[in-house]
Scaffold this motif. Sequence first.
Motif, PDB file in Angstrom:
ATOM      1  N   GLU A 156      22.208 -18.443  21.673  1.00 59.29           N
ATOM      2  CA  GLU A 156      22.261 -19.076  20.305  1.00 59.29           C
ATOM      3  C   GLU A 156      23.646 -19.657  20.331  1.00 59.29           C
ATOM      4  OE1 GLU A 156      22.254 -15.158  17.734  1.00 59.29           O
ATOM      5  OE2 GLU A 156      23.452 -16.591  16.212  1.00 59.29           O
ATOM      6  N   VAL A 157      23.716 -20.639  19.351  1.00 57.22           N
ATOM      7  CA  VAL A 157      24.930 -21.184  19.153  1.00 57.22           C
ATOM      8  C   VAL A 157      25.721 -20.887  17.795  1.00 57.22           C
ATOM      9  CG1 VAL A 157      26.129 -23.757  18.848  1.00 57.22           C
ATOM     10  CG2 VAL A 157      24.116 -23.155  20.554  1.00 57.22           C
ATOM     11  N   VAL A 158      27.030 -20.643  17.915  1.00 58.87           N
ATOM     12  CA  VAL A 158      27.878 -20.148  16.887  1.00 58.87           C
ATOM     13  C   VAL A 158      29.123 -21.307  17.020  1.00 58.87           C
ATOM     14  CG1 VAL A 158      26.963 -17.827  16.650  1.00 58.87           C
ATOM     15  CG2 VAL A 158      28.847 -18.385  18.092  1.00 58.87           C
ATOM     16  N   GLN A 159      29.752 -21.002  15.571  1.00 63.43           N
ATOM     17  CA  GLN A 159      30.922 -21.858  15.534  1.00 63.43           C
ATOM     18  C   GLN A 159      32.235 -20.978  15.394  1.00 63.43           C
ATOM     19  OE1 GLN A 159      30.946 -24.612  12.529  1.00 63.43           O
ATOM     20  NE2 GLN A 159      30.992 -26.327  14.105  1.00 63.43           N
ATOM     21  N   ARG A 160      33.250 -21.008  16.474  1.00 55.37           N
ATOM     22  CA  ARG A 160      34.223 -20.518  16.200  1.00 55.37           C
ATOM     23  C   ARG A 160      35.058 -20.855  15.198  1.00 55.37           C
ATOM     24  NH1 ARG A 160      37.172 -20.483  21.995  1.00 55.37           N
ATOM     25  NH2 ARG A 160      38.050 -22.418  21.130  1.00 55.37           N
ATOM     26  N   SER A 161      35.993 -20.315  14.502  1.00 57.16           N
ATOM     27  CA  SER A 161      36.657 -20.634  13.437  1.00 57.16           C
ATOM     28  C   SER A 161      37.362 -21.715  13.659  1.00 57.16           C
ATOM     29  CB  SER A 161      37.474 -19.174  12.873  1.00 57.16           C
ATOM     30  OG  SER A 161      38.356 -19.041  13.720  1.00 57.16           O
ATOM     31  N   ASP A 162      37.886 -22.223  14.832  1.00 58.84           N
ATOM     32  CA  ASP A 162      38.476 -23.708  14.985  1.00 58.84           C
ATOM     33  C   ASP A 162      37.767 -24.737  15.218  1.00 58.84           C
ATOM     34  OD1 ASP A 162      37.459 -22.893  17.487  1.00 58.84           O
ATOM     35  OD2 ASP A 162      39.648 -23.262  18.657  1.00 58.84           O
ATOM     36  N   GLY A 163      36.430 -24.612  14.835  1.00 58.94           N
ATOM     37  CA  GLY A 163      35.464 -25.478  14.813  1.00 58.94           C
ATOM     38  C   GLY A 163      34.800 -25.691  15.934  1.00 58.94           C
ATOM     39  N   VAL A 164      34.885 -25.000  16.991  1.00 57.67           N
ATOM     40  CA  VAL A 164      34.381 -25.211  18.400  1.00 57.67           C
ATOM     41  C   VAL A 164      32.975 -24.755  18.491  1.00 57.67           C
ATOM     42  CG1 VAL A 164      34.597 -24.870  20.806  1.00 57.67           C
ATOM     43  CG2 VAL A 164      36.622 -25.793  19.430  1.00 57.67           C
ATOM     44  N   ASP A 165      32.010 -25.337  19.073  1.00 60.29           N
ATOM     45  CA  ASP A 165      30.907 -24.803  19.322  1.00 60.29           C
ATOM     46  C   ASP A 165      30.679 -24.052  20.475  1.00 60.29           C
ATOM     47  OD1 ASP A 165      29.240 -25.353  17.004  1.00 60.29           O
ATOM     48  OD2 ASP A 165      28.767 -27.498  18.048  1.00 60.29           O
ATOM     49  N   ILE A 166      30.081 -22.796  20.319  1.00 62.55           N
ATOM     50  CA  ILE A 166      30.112 -21.602  21.374  1.00 62.55           C
ATOM     51  C   ILE A 166      28.818 -21.214  21.594  1.00 62.55           C
ATOM     52  CG2 ILE A 166      30.962 -19.296  22.465  1.00 62.55           C
ATOM     53  CD1 ILE A 166      33.267 -21.469  21.813  1.00 62.55           C
ATOM     54  N   ALA A 167      28.161 -21.421  22.777  1.00 60.77           N
ATOM     55  CA  ALA A 167      26.996 -20.847  23.019  1.00 60.77           C
ATOM     56  C   ALA A 167      26.921 -19.480  23.567  1.00 60.77           C
ATOM     57  CB  ALA A 167      26.103 -21.854  23.988  1.00 60.77           C
ATOM     58  N   LEU A 168      26.105 -18.371  23.072  1.00 67.33           N
ATOM     59  CA  LEU A 168      25.990 -17.102  23.557  1.00 67.33           C
ATOM     60  C   LEU A 168      24.738 -17.089  24.334  1.00 67.33           C
ATOM     61  CD1 LEU A 168      27.343 -15.408  20.243  1.00 67.33           C
ATOM     62  CD2 LEU A 168      28.639 -16.506  21.801  1.00 67.33           C
ATOM     63  N   PHE A 169      24.944 -16.078  25.494  1.00 66.15           N
ATOM     64  CA  PHE A 169      23.744 -16.100  26.355  1.00 66.15           C
ATOM     65  C   PHE A 169      23.766 -14.566  26.346  1.00 66.15           C
ATOM     66  CE2 PHE A 169      25.569 -19.854  27.422  1.00 66.15           C
ATOM     67  CZ  PHE A 169      24.261 -20.737  27.108  1.00 66.15           C
ATOM     68  N   ASN A 170      22.398 -13.897  26.772  1.00 70.31           N
ATOM     69  CA  ASN A 170      22.255 -12.570  27.049  1.00 70.31           C
ATOM     70  C   ASN A 170      23.016 -12.398  28.724  1.00 70.31           C
ATOM     71  OD1 ASN A 170      20.498 -11.943  25.177  1.00 70.31           O
ATOM     72  ND2 ASN A 170      18.653 -11.560  26.171  1.00 70.31           N
ATOM     73  N   ASP A 171      22.698 -13.193  29.718  1.00 69.37           N
ATOM     74  CA  ASP A 171      23.159 -12.963  30.726  1.00 69.37           C
ATOM     75  C   ASP A 171      23.014 -14.512  31.615  1.00 69.37           C
ATOM     76  OD1 ASP A 171      20.338 -13.622  31.183  1.00 69.37           O
ATOM     77  OD2 ASP A 171      19.870 -11.444  31.225  1.00 69.37           O
ATOM     78  N   GLU A 172      23.650 -14.252  32.770  1.00 72.80           N
ATOM     79  CA  GLU A 172      23.700 -15.570  33.772  1.00 72.80           C
ATOM     80  C   GLU A 172      22.234 -15.982  33.958  1.00 72.80           C
ATOM     81  OE1 GLU A 172      25.547 -17.272  35.295  1.00 72.80           O
ATOM     82  OE2 GLU A 172      27.547 -16.281  34.966  1.00 72.80           O
ATOM     83  N   TRP A 173      21.501 -15.019  33.947  1.00 71.86           N
ATOM     84  CA  TRP A 173      19.978 -15.649  34.339  1.00 71.86           C
ATOM     85  C   TRP A 173      19.570 -16.565  33.073  1.00 71.86           C
ATOM     86  CZ3 TRP A 173      15.059 -15.536  32.063  1.00 71.86           C
ATOM     87  CH2 TRP A 173      13.955 -16.146  32.994  1.00 71.86           C
TER      88      TRP A 173
END
Length: 531
Positions: free
Chosen positions: A492-509
């Motif tokens: 899923e994609v979340v936003q860091r408090s400095d406004g940057v988009d960060i994508a979170l993943f279960n794993d490398e796969w």
Amino acid sequence: MTTHAGSDPELQAARRRTFAVISHPDAGKSTLTEALALHARAITSAGAVHGKGDRRGVVSDWMDMEKERGISITSAALQFDYNGTVINLVDTPGHADFSEDTFRVLSAVDSAVMLLDAAKGLEPQTLKLFEVCRQRGLPVITFINKWDRPGLDALALCDQLSERIGLQPMPVTWPVGIAGEFAGVRDCRDSTFVPFRRSVGGADEADPEVLPDSAAEAAHGDDWTTARDESELLAESGGAFELDSYLGGTATPVLFGSAVSNFGTRHLLDLLVDVAPAAGPRDDVDGHPRPLADPFSAFVFKVQTGMDPVHRDQVAFARVCSGVFQRGLIASHGTTGRPFSTKYAAQVFGQQRSTVETAFPGDVVALVNARALHVGDTLYEGRPPVRFPELPKFAPTQFAAVRPADLGRYKQFRKGVEQLDQEGVVQVFTSDARGPVPVFGAVGSLQFEVATHRLEHEFSSPVRLDHLPYSLAQLLVDPEQRNLIRPVGRCEVVQRSDGVDIALFNDEWTVRSIRREHPEVQLEPLMGSGQ
Ligand code: G4P
């Protein structure tokens, strides 16, 4: 400290050595810190810095937590005068879970001392921290500790340095006698012998005995000749001391000693004075070095709240980069452009504070009650505005959604979360999909523990953590591509408090399968992720 250097920032910077000790927990960092300070007669009894067990005073609730676990979360900046040189030792948290914090501290120093336990050699946390030093271009001195008890072979320890981290060891002192049967060290620079003395409480202040080669050979026979042969062999095979190789980060001077006996610490201090880089000009955000003689500038590398349990005040630790700091000066705050008063400036030394009137490049100033200051902020005097580069954020590897246990305390919850984010205790993420429920990101699970403990005790808002299945975070370059990162649960994609988009993943796969499906997706690794 008054010397001929007066208040000339360039001269004062030249006599400053600002460094941190990196080590694996239990290698003896606290003991070495105490021994160094003691050696410089800065404190009167070992344990005054932040010793363990009974030696540690209760300071705050979450320091109680440190005490229970025998770890050091808080940092202290220790300053003392050593034969006319100002030594600034910036302490780093010992636990691996706080490596992001340590990274920030390493951004504020000019060199590092890598402390190894003679029985263990290079340990995981040391390796990780060493990598940070390498990235930061910090020269490293190696101190092999605990030689008073059985350990590995001196040559084998040096081999670890060259083989595992590619650093050429350059022996400065060499042990006489195997670990555990320590007779003293050979000073490789002039082949003199310094006999091992175990000083009570490490409190020996007398000048050490120094014997010539011949006397050492007569007294220690084979042990001495072995020490001489081994250290000379190492010197001849590329390990002769070269200042440029040390400063360039390809070689490390090596010392042997016993911090608990305060043996070898004098060699370390002398070496720092002789070879470690003095405080130099720092690059601003455009890559231009700010001259030391320019008006005052500093950057905040650490923010900490609750150091004083009575006042729950917030302390910002700032490293002076140029000019002269005079307590009370009104600086500009780089982020907001607003004036910032430095009336409450202190030196935090273990659990003691003393007011700082003047500081120079290389010094660390603790600004008390500095609620406006965040990690990475710049302070400066004069014009034009100065900005030092932001401190990079680490890639978190653990994530949890956080909810207040009592919705009636929502305001306190929000305030607490914001505070923890500003201090960098955890990283805080939000997303439209999650609405008011923030996600905490951490490098180590102890960060979650500190965060929940503080929310409950400082902000009276107990929380519930729901751990999320993600273990990998990457930067999503183009926010337009957010909808490519799915399905939720695997990423899923979340936003860091400095406004940057960060994508979170279960794993490398999962990352690979998204890249396969959408080759156009632009993802970039984050700092410290090893990706
Ligand atoms: P850390 O901050 O790196 O975590 O380590 P710390 O200084 O707390 O030292 C960890 C343990 O190693 C301590 O023992 C300390 O006394 C011991 N130690 C440090 N330097 C030396 C040394 O040169 N020689 C020997 N033999 N031991 C050393 P502890 O039993 O855990 O604590 P304590 O009760 O002695 O304080």
